[in-house]
Design an enzyme around this catalytic site. Sequence first.
Site, PDB file in Angstrom:
ATOM      1  N   LYS A  52     -51.054 -62.671 -10.494  1.00  0.00           N
ATOM      2  CA  LYS A  52     -50.924 -63.943 -10.874  1.00  0.00           C
ATOM      3  C   LYS A  52     -52.094 -64.636 -10.940  1.00  0.00           C
ATOM      4  O   LYS A  52     -52.416 -65.397 -11.733  1.00  0.00           O
ATOM      5  CB  LYS A  52     -49.786 -64.540  -9.919  1.00  0.00           C
ATOM      6  CG  LYS A  52     -48.466 -64.169 -10.272  1.00  0.00           C
ATOM      7  CD  LYS A  52     -47.372 -64.577  -9.292  1.00  0.00           C
ATOM      8  CE  LYS A  52     -45.796 -63.905  -9.640  1.00  0.00           C
ATOM      9  NZ  LYS A  52     -44.941 -64.126  -8.432  1.00  0.00           N
ATOM     10  N   GLN A  96     -44.165 -66.511  -2.470  1.00  0.00           N
ATOM     11  CA  GLN A  96     -43.772 -65.399  -2.911  1.00  0.00           C
ATOM     12  C   GLN A  96     -42.777 -64.921  -2.115  1.00  0.00           C
ATOM     13  O   GLN A  96     -42.700 -64.958  -0.939  1.00  0.00           O
ATOM     14  CB  GLN A  96     -44.880 -64.291  -2.900  1.00  0.00           C
ATOM     15  CG  GLN A  96     -44.683 -63.122  -3.286  1.00  0.00           C
ATOM     16  CD  GLN A  96     -44.512 -62.754  -4.851  1.00  0.00           C
ATOM     17  OE1 GLN A  96     -44.870 -63.476  -5.732  1.00  0.00           O
ATOM     18  NE2 GLN A  96     -43.623 -62.069  -5.274  1.00  0.00           N
ATOM     19  N   ASP A 119     -41.654 -71.984 -10.228  1.00  0.00           N
ATOM     20  CA  ASP A 119     -40.819 -70.974 -10.103  1.00  0.00           C
ATOM     21  C   ASP A 119     -39.399 -71.351 -10.561  1.00  0.00           C
ATOM     22  O   ASP A 119     -38.644 -70.500 -11.097  1.00  0.00           O
ATOM     23  CB  ASP A 119     -40.543 -70.459  -8.630  1.00  0.00           C
ATOM     24  CG  ASP A 119     -41.501 -68.904  -8.711  1.00  0.00           C
ATOM     25  OD1 ASP A 119     -41.651 -68.459  -9.655  1.00  0.00           O
ATOM     26  OD2 ASP A 119     -41.735 -68.670  -7.484  1.00  0.00           O
TER      27      ASP A 119
END
Length: 295
Positions: A52, A96, A119
Amino acid sequence: MQLLDGKKISEQIKDEITAEVNAMKAKGEKVPHLAAVIVGNDGASLTYVGSKVKACERVGFESKLVKMPSTTSETELLKKIKQLNEDDNIDGFIVQLPLPEQIDTQKVIMAIHPSKDVDGFHPENFGKMALDMTTFIPATPFGILELLERYNVETKGKHTVVIGRSHIVGRPMSILMGRKGFPGNSTVTLTHSYTKNIAQITTQADIIITALGVPNYLKAEMVKDGAVVIDVGITRVEDKTTEKGYRITGDVDFDMVSKKASYITPVPGGVGPMTIAMLLKNTLLAREQRKFLNK
């Protein structure tokens, strides 16, 4: 059979984002800034976060990686999230998953400000998505929609079967495929571990989206001729013949199912690269929204 090439499409999307970032720079505007928080040393998570950060560099975003030890308490993590929420320089951030067991994942998701939740996991964003309002769509479902759109795969009036009901993929996917518009307007069946006679259902499907995490679960006899198959599964399977000692395997028995499918995603190189590309797209959207709010 046509391959839904996520690697190729994700590169196209990154090129488009790069062009937008270059236009921002030319106007002297602030470029998007994505932060990623990782707690602990899980190998797969470190790999994902690393890719990412690399993707941010590729498109000209600023990025920040916040590493915290696996012993981090819930209070410490929530304090860090509060700092990121209040940092005007950061447009969006992700935490994460999975998190160590001492941390309540739901509490963490709730703590992220919806305007920075790239997200798309916060209940406010999930609710907006369910109501067809403009919001951050979770990156993996967003990537699947983009693949279907760019390959012009017909979804209207089709029977879509989703295997798996996670909040990250299965459940949002079932909502999105039934929404008005394209891709959407399909009739959706959401299946899970308690579904009986699953093969009876999948053999009636025009589109199958599987996100179980069970290697080679979907066999050729579970798929009708001409079906569209989207494989979200990604599992490390031990393989001593490879340099790493494992290979990445999806939920679909690719060799056999690909002989029957009209479209299919490979693993790796299908949904995975799209997830990262759409996270970048959400970050760009976050930057644009913040610019609008700050006017």
